[in-house]
Write a protein that holds these residues in place. Structure first.
Motif, PDB file in Angstrom:
ATOM      1  N   HIS A   1     -42.048 -23.157  21.229  1.00 53.25           N
ATOM      2  CA  HIS A   1     -42.380 -22.156  22.259  1.00 53.25           C
ATOM      3  C   HIS A   1     -41.116 -21.379  22.649  1.00 53.25           C
TER       4      HIS A   1
ATOM      5  N   HIS B   1     -52.989 -30.784  10.102  1.00 49.38           N
ATOM      6  CA  HIS B   1     -53.786 -30.046  11.084  1.00 49.38           C
ATOM      7  C   HIS B   1     -53.154 -28.698  11.398  1.00 49.38           C
TER       8      HIS B   1
ATOM      9  N   LYS C   1     -53.408 -34.868  28.559  1.00 46.48           N
ATOM     10  CA  LYS C   1     -53.431 -33.634  27.760  1.00 46.48           C
ATOM     11  C   LYS C   1     -54.397 -32.656  28.419  1.00 46.48           C
TER      12      LYS C   1
ATOM     13  N   ARG D   1     -44.716 -39.603  23.495  1.00 45.50           N
ATOM     14  CA  ARG D   1     -43.980 -38.348  23.703  1.00 45.50           C
ATOM     15  C   ARG D   1     -42.698 -38.276  22.864  1.00 45.50           C
TER      16      ARG D   1
ATOM     17  N   TRP E   1     -42.594 -29.115  20.175  1.00 50.33           N
ATOM     18  CA  TRP E   1     -43.412 -28.048  20.788  1.00 50.33           C
ATOM     19  C   TRP E   1     -42.551 -27.173  21.702  1.00 50.33           C
TER      20      TRP E   1
ATOM     21  N   CYS F   1     -50.262 -34.553  11.676  1.00 53.57           N
ATOM     22  CA  CYS F   1     -50.025 -33.369  12.525  1.00 53.57           C
ATOM     23  C   CYS F   1     -49.769 -32.156  11.643  1.00 53.57           C
TER      24      CYS F   1
ATOM     25  N   TRP G   1     -49.139 -20.700  22.193  1.00 54.31           N
ATOM     26  CA  TRP G   1     -49.740 -21.247  23.429  1.00 54.31           C
ATOM     27  C   TRP G   1     -51.178 -21.705  23.148  1.00 54.31           C
TER      28      TRP G   1
ATOM     29  N   HIS H   1     -51.442 -24.691  20.663  1.00 56.29           N
ATOM     30  CA  HIS H   1     -51.017 -25.938  21.310  1.00 56.29           C
ATOM     31  C   HIS H   1     -52.147 -26.444  22.216  1.00 56.29           C
ATOM     32  N   ASN H   2     -52.816 -25.543  22.921  1.00 55.41           N
ATOM     33  CA  ASN H   2     -53.940 -25.973  23.763  1.00 55.41           C
ATOM     34  C   ASN H   2     -55.088 -26.535  22.928  1.00 55.41           C
TER      35      ASN H   2
ATOM     36  N   ASN I   1     -54.094 -29.976  22.229  1.00 55.45           N
ATOM     37  CA  ASN I   1     -54.280 -30.776  23.462  1.00 55.45           C
ATOM     38  C   ASN I   1     -55.749 -31.166  23.621  1.00 55.45           C
TER      39      ASN I   1
HETATM   40  P1  FAD Z   1     -47.085 -32.125  24.180  1.00 53.69           P
HETATM   41  O1  FAD Z   1     -48.430 -31.669  23.720  1.00 53.69           O
HETATM   42  O2  FAD Z   1     -46.127 -32.585  23.169  1.00 53.69           O
HETATM   43  O3  FAD Z   1     -46.444 -30.934  25.010  1.00 53.69           O
HETATM   44  C1  FAD Z   1     -45.083 -30.978  25.444  1.00 53.69           C
HETATM   45  C2  FAD Z   1     -44.977 -30.200  26.730  1.00 53.69           C
HETATM   46  O4  FAD Z   1     -45.301 -28.831  26.472  1.00 53.69           O
HETATM   47  C3  FAD Z   1     -45.988 -30.627  27.810  1.00 53.69           C
HETATM   48  O5  FAD Z   1     -45.462 -31.692  28.558  1.00 53.69           O
HETATM   49  C4  FAD Z   1     -46.126 -29.366  28.634  1.00 53.69           C
HETATM   50  O6  FAD Z   1     -45.034 -29.225  29.520  1.00 53.69           O
HETATM   51  C5  FAD Z   1     -45.987 -28.267  27.591  1.00 53.69           C
HETATM   52  N1  FAD Z   1     -47.274 -27.764  27.095  1.00 53.69           N
HETATM   53  C6  FAD Z   1     -48.458 -28.402  26.975  1.00 53.69           C
HETATM   54  N2  FAD Z   1     -49.381 -27.563  26.463  1.00 53.69           N
HETATM   55  C7  FAD Z   1     -48.768 -26.384  26.248  1.00 53.69           C
HETATM   56  C8  FAD Z   1     -49.192 -25.134  25.734  1.00 53.69           C
HETATM   57  N3  FAD Z   1     -50.454 -24.896  25.366  1.00 53.69           N
HETATM   58  N4  FAD Z   1     -48.274 -24.138  25.619  1.00 53.69           N
HETATM   59  C9  FAD Z   1     -46.990 -24.347  26.022  1.00 53.69           C
HETATM   60  N5  FAD Z   1     -46.523 -25.507  26.521  1.00 53.69           N
HETATM   61  C10 FAD Z   1     -47.416 -26.508  26.640  1.00 53.69           C
HETATM   62  N6  FAD Z   1     -50.547 -35.541  17.456  1.00 53.69           N
HETATM   63  C11 FAD Z   1     -51.663 -36.102  16.933  1.00 53.69           C
HETATM   64  O7  FAD Z   1     -51.997 -37.247  17.289  1.00 53.69           O
HETATM   65  N7  FAD Z   1     -52.438 -35.409  16.041  1.00 53.69           N
HETATM   66  C12 FAD Z   1     -52.106 -34.148  15.623  1.00 53.69           C
HETATM   67  O8  FAD Z   1     -52.808 -33.539  14.806  1.00 53.69           O
HETATM   68  C13 FAD Z   1     -50.920 -33.536  16.144  1.00 53.69           C
HETATM   69  N8  FAD Z   1     -50.516 -32.314  15.734  1.00 53.69           N
HETATM   70  C14 FAD Z   1     -49.311 -31.822  16.172  1.00 53.69           C
HETATM   71  C15 FAD Z   1     -48.832 -30.604  15.657  1.00 53.69           C
HETATM   72  C16 FAD Z   1     -47.584 -30.126  16.037  1.00 53.69           C
HETATM   73  C17 FAD Z   1     -47.063 -28.824  15.449  1.00 53.69           C
HETATM   74  C18 FAD Z   1     -46.795 -30.860  16.958  1.00 53.69           C
HETATM   75  C19 FAD Z   1     -45.417 -30.356  17.355  1.00 53.69           C
HETATM   76  C20 FAD Z   1     -47.256 -32.049  17.489  1.00 53.69           C
HETATM   77  C21 FAD Z   1     -48.514 -32.544  17.095  1.00 53.69           C
HETATM   78  N9  FAD Z   1     -49.000 -33.749  17.586  1.00 53.69           N
HETATM   79  C22 FAD Z   1     -50.153 -34.291  17.093  1.00 53.69           C
HETATM   80  C23 FAD Z   1     -48.303 -34.426  18.684  1.00 53.69           C
HETATM   81  C24 FAD Z   1     -48.950 -34.040  20.031  1.00 53.69           C
HETATM   82  O9  FAD Z   1     -49.338 -32.668  20.052  1.00 53.69           O
HETATM   83  C25 FAD Z   1     -47.989 -34.246  21.199  1.00 53.69           C
HETATM   84  O10 FAD Z   1     -46.780 -33.561  20.939  1.00 53.69           O
HETATM   85  C26 FAD Z   1     -47.663 -35.700  21.471  1.00 53.69           C
HETATM   86  O11 FAD Z   1     -48.867 -36.427  21.632  1.00 53.69           O
HETATM   87  C27 FAD Z   1     -46.835 -35.820  22.772  1.00 53.69           C
HETATM   88  O12 FAD Z   1     -47.607 -35.265  23.840  1.00 53.69           O
HETATM   89  P2  FAD Z   1     -46.997 -34.792  25.206  1.00 53.69           P
HETATM   90  O13 FAD Z   1     -47.752 -35.409  26.324  1.00 53.69           O
HETATM   91  O14 FAD Z   1     -45.532 -34.990  25.253  1.00 53.69           O
HETATM   92  O15 FAD Z   1     -47.292 -33.195  25.286  1.00 53.69           O
END
Ligand code: FAD
Length: 260
Positions: A127, A169, A214, A116, A123, A166, A192, A195-196, A199
């Motif tokens: 948002h 992608h 996720k 994280r 993200w 990231c 939104w 990001h899904n 996930n």
């Molecule tokens: P995150 O996905 O970082 O989400 C953070 C918080 O946002 C969540 O805890 C929740 O409260 C909220 N949230 C969750 N889903 C949504 C949604 N749909 N809309 C609004 N809020 C939401 N990692 C890789 O391994 N490969 C990749 O290709 C990759 N691409 C990425 C692209 C971008 C632009 C970013 C910013 C990050 C990317 N990452 C990628 C990192 C990954 O998406 C996560 O950010 C990281 O794994 C940390 O996950 P997390 O559990 O903190 O939740």
């Protein structure tokens, strides 16, 4: 090594410290990786800081700081700007007093240090920017261009986001459909939805913190009306999603906590 102490958090809230830690990381670490800022990368930075200056949902002193950095960048007529000059501008604001001197994660804290943190904060920032822009637009007669915010974020990811996989992608998703977004509300929904998709792609992989699985977000316990059914199949209620986002990422839902 002892596991980090997890602070209790409320998942229905946004934490100011996550936003401020993300800003700190952007300005000091990610941008600071480039000794000289020039060409498309400099333009991307100018555009992103300009959007931050307009829509960052921060405390007045941090918004003023972003505004002066925005003005400073726009006054730079030279083709290339050394990061050391930007650093002088950042330091003149005693940025360490405004923003944490190192990133401290609250809502974005992982159960282990490698989970994280910054990508989560990024993200949340993205948002928040789209929601703030949509809310500003509700009061304006002359509507702002949704592409301004979207393309500024796209440029930041392309030229600065340290996770290059990231960025690649994300750029694929942006190139495929970002241009179709015609309103600020659609920009909120675009982020939104994308990001899904991320996930879904990452669920069950090594980058998933087991304590923060996720999921397709928001879950029912955060927004029950967001979940609908048509002939027994689950579908999202987009109107409810928009309403939920405008509350969840609103200024009044941001918790200000101590940095210690
Ligand atoms: P995150 O996905 O970082 O989400 C953070 C918080 O946002 C969540 O805890 C929740 O409260 C909220 N949230 C969750 N889903 C949504 C949604 N749909 N809309 C609004 N809020 C939401 N990692 C890789 O391994 N490969 C990749 O290709 C990759 N691409 C990425 C692209 C971008 C632009 C970013 C910013 C990050 C990317 N990452 C990628 C990192 C990954 O998406 C996560 O950010 C990281 O794994 C940390 O996950 P997390 O559990 O903190 O939740």
């Amino acid at each position: 090594i002892a596991p980090p102490v997890i602070k209790p958090i409320d998942r229905s809230k946004i934490y100011m410290l996550d936003l401020e830690s993300t800003l700190h990381y952007i300005l000091r670490i990610e941008v600071g990786k480039f000794k000289v800022l020039e060409g498309e990368r400099l333009t991307a930075l100018k555009n992103f800081v300009s959007v931050l200056a307009k829509y960052y949902p921060g405390q007045p002193v941090v918004r003023n700081f972003l505004h002066t950095i925005d003005v400073w960048l726009h006054w730079q007529q030279r083709k290339s700007v050394p990061y050391s000059s930007l650093e002088v501008a950042l330091n003149s604001w005693k940025e360490g007093v405004l923003l944490p001197k190192k990133s401290v994660w609250v809502g974005c804290q992982g159960s282990e240090a490698h989970f994280r943190g910054f990508p989560c904060g990024l993200w949340i920032l993205f948002h928040s920017l789209t929601v703030q822009a949509a809310q500003h637009n509700e009061y304006l007669q002359q509507k702002a261009d949704p592409q301004e915010v979207l393309q500024a974020i796209r440029g930041y990811v392309k030229f600065f986001f340290g996770c290059r996989e990231c960025a690649t992608h994300f750029e694929q998703m942006a190139a495929a459909s970002m241009y179709r977004v015609k309103s600020m509300d659609d920009a909120v929904l675009w982020f939104w939805n994308r990001h899904n998709r991320v996930n879904a792609r990452l669920a069950g992989t090594a980058s998933e913190d087991p304590q923060f699985p996720k999921i397709q977000w928001p879950p029912r316990d955060l927004c029950n009306p967001c979940h609908n059914e048509v002939q027994g199949d689950p579908v999202w209620n987009l109107g409810a999603i928009l309403k939920f986002f405008k509350n969840h990422f609103a200024l009044r839902n941001i918790v200000i906590t101590s940095r210690n």
